[in-house]
Design an enzyme around this catalytic site. Structure first.
Site, PDB file in Angstrom:
ATOM      1  N   GLU A 239      47.454  37.031 -15.659  1.00  0.00           N
ATOM      2  CA  GLU A 239      48.554  36.171 -15.658  1.00  0.00           C
ATOM      3  C   GLU A 239      49.523  36.828 -16.345  1.00  0.00           C
ATOM      4  OE1 GLU A 239      51.212  33.567 -16.090  1.00  0.00           O
ATOM      5  OE2 GLU A 239      49.459  33.047 -14.655  1.00  0.00           O
TER       6      GLU A 239
ATOM      7  N   ALA B 228      51.786  20.694  -7.283  1.00  0.00           N
ATOM      8  CA  ALA B 228      50.636  20.851  -7.809  1.00  0.00           C
ATOM      9  C   ALA B 228      49.353  20.331  -7.154  1.00  0.00           C
ATOM     10  CB  ALA B 228      50.815  20.203  -9.206  1.00  0.00           C
TER      11      ALA B 228
ATOM     12  N   TYR C 122      43.112  -8.134  -2.330  1.00  0.00           N
ATOM     13  CA  TYR C 122      44.074  -9.182  -2.542  1.00  0.00           C
ATOM     14  C   TYR C 122      43.413 -10.169  -3.726  1.00  0.00           C
ATOM     15  CZ  TYR C 122      46.156 -13.671  -2.192  1.00  0.00           C
ATOM     16  OH  TYR C 122      46.815 -15.066  -2.535  1.00  0.00           O
TER      17      TYR C 122
ATOM     18  N   CYS D 276      53.468  20.130 -14.856  1.00  0.00           N
ATOM     19  CA  CYS D 276      54.042  18.911 -14.557  1.00  0.00           C
ATOM     20  C   CYS D 276      54.437  17.997 -15.650  1.00  0.00           C
ATOM     21  CB  CYS D 276      53.206  18.127 -13.505  1.00  0.00           C
ATOM     22  SG  CYS D 276      53.165  19.002 -11.792  1.00  0.00           S
TER      23      CYS D 276
END
Length: 557
Positions: free
Chosen positions: A32, A302, A433, A42
């Protein structure tokens, strides 16, 4: 066997964890280039807004954590520079915590690329000023946070009206800044259709955010703390954020000679294999199938990146053991959602524009309905739009806007798209519902009913955009069937107003030789009026879907 993964965050970190669950013997290494292997990108705007109180909540995993739990060796601040495909090795430059730089070769049997993308920074004068920022990583977030805390800016300009730009506009507003969003396109949220962009724009303006569309940034004026727009105007800007888009990270891919796709991303098969059989890829850098249109697209989100990382790892581990790749990625719908203060905008599948561009015979149904039973306290208006193929009745996409209930309707629509459901299927969905949650016929059911009536010709629909484009005074008439009070508060100039309850007795006022564009406030009375007219021999009748609420800013004004 050696599995090497380049890139962390969503796709790469997911791939590493999945690979270990599949194999206890594989040697798994992750490179990385940044200082964090896995973080909630995010969530960055929500830390800056103050909604997320602790920075540590965004850091999902550490190198030590990866090693301890998964036995994955993580090398941070390590940038891959070259793939030697023949020797199956990667040259990388590592910078340790003291700043010492060295180069290392990493061998692999299978390689997964998950390098993501990079925010686009336009080459404008002043774009590198100390008060100009991008937001893509934790260090980016830290710099913005420190700047606001230390410098106390009063004004901010956000360049770009996409979802991240709008999230950041809200974040800056929450920090006490006066915010202007500048978007070069004619509307914000260009992945959604115009009427939803207009709703979002109005809502942001009601909360004090200024929106400038159809104009771009020309320069950042560091000395005066202003930005100059492409039309020559200047706006105060103690802080500038660039959020104009993302391009895939393809430097290493091009060096390695891997094949690119037609949309500009890395080309992969349905197993996420690249043109090199030992190299797989996932996330923002790849080009995938749009599940509805069948076109090759890039979907920098993502959710797809995580699922692709899981699949790429599964197939890479299978390849290491000599097995055939069996897990496939079928493509993405592009389902997306954004919080705009107390409202929500969301979409899935194809927008109306995208569906027309893809060549479908597009139908559109728009409803405005309380998100739960109207007689139960607290109902909030939900605007829902279905896009469908009039030839096959297949659902193509859906969009929603409102204060409550948007997310679950769009999620159901996404599920329907995955199953290639038709309007008939959608109309018959047996959804949960009770009065606090929905109506006996959920808004999705109702929208499907409206669309069914259009496809069958029982009550033909037309959008406000289509009506405006087709309208000719000598051949067309706008028939407004709202009551007199509603009409007086605002109307289409030249329209004929006959309340629906009076229509049967006043049919003589309605000409038979004109195309009739009928509308009420939200669509239902327009539907009733259309049926009255059709039953009385009128042959060119169209109900403007969504009614007057959907016509605002489109058909007039």
């Amino acid at each position: 066997m050696k599995l090497l993964i380049i890139g962390g965050v969503a796709g790469g970190a997911t791939a590493a964890a999945r690979a270990r669950r599949l194999s206890e013997t594989a040697e798994i290494t992750l490179l990385e280039r940044g200082p964090y292997v896995s973080f909630a990108n995010c969530g960055l705007p929500y830390f800056l807004s103050g909604d997320i109180a602790k920075r540590s909540q965004l850091l999902l995993q550490t190198p030590e954590g990866f090693d301890g739990r998964y036995g994955v060796k993580v090398h941070l601040r390590t940038e891959a520079l070259e793939i030697d495909r023949t020797a199956k090795r990667v040259r990388a430059r590592t910078t340790d915590e003291t700043g010492v730089v060295s180069e290392v070769w990493f061998a692999y049997d299978q390689l997964i690329l998950a390098q993501g993308g990079n925010p686009i920074l336009p080459p404008l004068p002043g774009a590198d000023a100390p008060h100009a920022f991008k937001l893509w990583t934790v260090p980016d977030m830290d710099r913005i946070h420190a700047f606001i805390k230390d410098k106390g800016p009063k004004t901010a300009v956000v360049a770009g009206g996409g979802f991240i730009g709008l999230e950041m506009a809200e974040a800056f507003h929450a920090r006490g800044l006066k915010v202007t969003v500048v978007e070069l396109a004619p509307q914000i949220m260009i992945t959604m259709d115009r009427e939803f962009a207009e709703r979002a724009k109005s809502h942001l303006q009601e909360h004090g955010v200024t929106i400038e569309t159809g104009v771009g940034l020309k320069a950042v004026l560091a000395d005066s703390h202003e930005v100059e727009l492409s039309d020559g105007r200047k706006l105060p800007a103690d802080l500038v954020l660039f959020s104009v888009g993302v391009r895939p990270e393809l430097t290493l891919v091009k060096q390695a000679g891997l094949t690119l796709g037609e949309s500009g991303g890395l080309l992969v098969s349905d197993t996420l294999q690249t043109s090199d059989p030992s190299i797989w890829a996932a996330g923002d850098m790849v080009e995938v199938l749009q599940r509805v249109s069948g076109k090759r697209v890039r979907v920098p989100l993502a959710g797809p990146a995580n699922r692709q990382g899981r699949i790429a790892a599964t197939n890479a581990v299978a390849a290491m053991t000599g097995k055939k790749a069996t897990m496939k990625y079928q493509g993405a719908l592009g389902t997306a959602i954004v919080k705009l203060f107390d409202a929500t905008a969301a979409s899935t599948g194809l927008s109306e524009k995208a569906a027309r561009d893809a060549g479908f015979d597009v139908g559109v149904a728009i409803i405005h309905k309380d998100h739960h039973a109207g007689y139960y306290p607290g109902g909030q208006q939900l605007t829902l739009k279905l896009v469908y193929d009039k030839k096959t009745s297949r659902l193509l996409g859906a969009q929603g806007f409102g204060l409550e209930g948007v997310d679950k309707r769009i999620d159901v629509a996404a599920t329907a798209l995955l199953g290639k459901l038709t309007l008939d299927d959608l109309a018959e969905l047996d959804l949960a519902y009770a009065p606090p949650y929905s109506s006996a016929n959920d808004p999705l059911n109702l929208a499907a009913f409206v669309a069914q009536n259009d496809v069958s010709g029982f009550s033909p629909l037309i959008t406000a955009e289509q009506a405006k484009a087709a309208f000719r005074a000598e051949t067309h008439l706008v028939l407004d069937v709202r009551n007199l009070g509603e009409y007086a508060q605002g109307n289409v100039p030249g329209s004929l107003n006959i309340p629906v309850d009076e229509l049967r007795g006043r049919l003589a006022e309605v000409p038979h030789d004109k195309v009739l564009f009928v509308h009420c406030k939200i669509g239902f009375r327009g539907h009733l009026a259309a049926r009255i007219l059709i039953e009385n021999g009128y042959t060119q009748v169209f109900n403007i879907t969504g009614g007057y609420l959907s016509m605002k800013g489109v058909f007039y004004g």
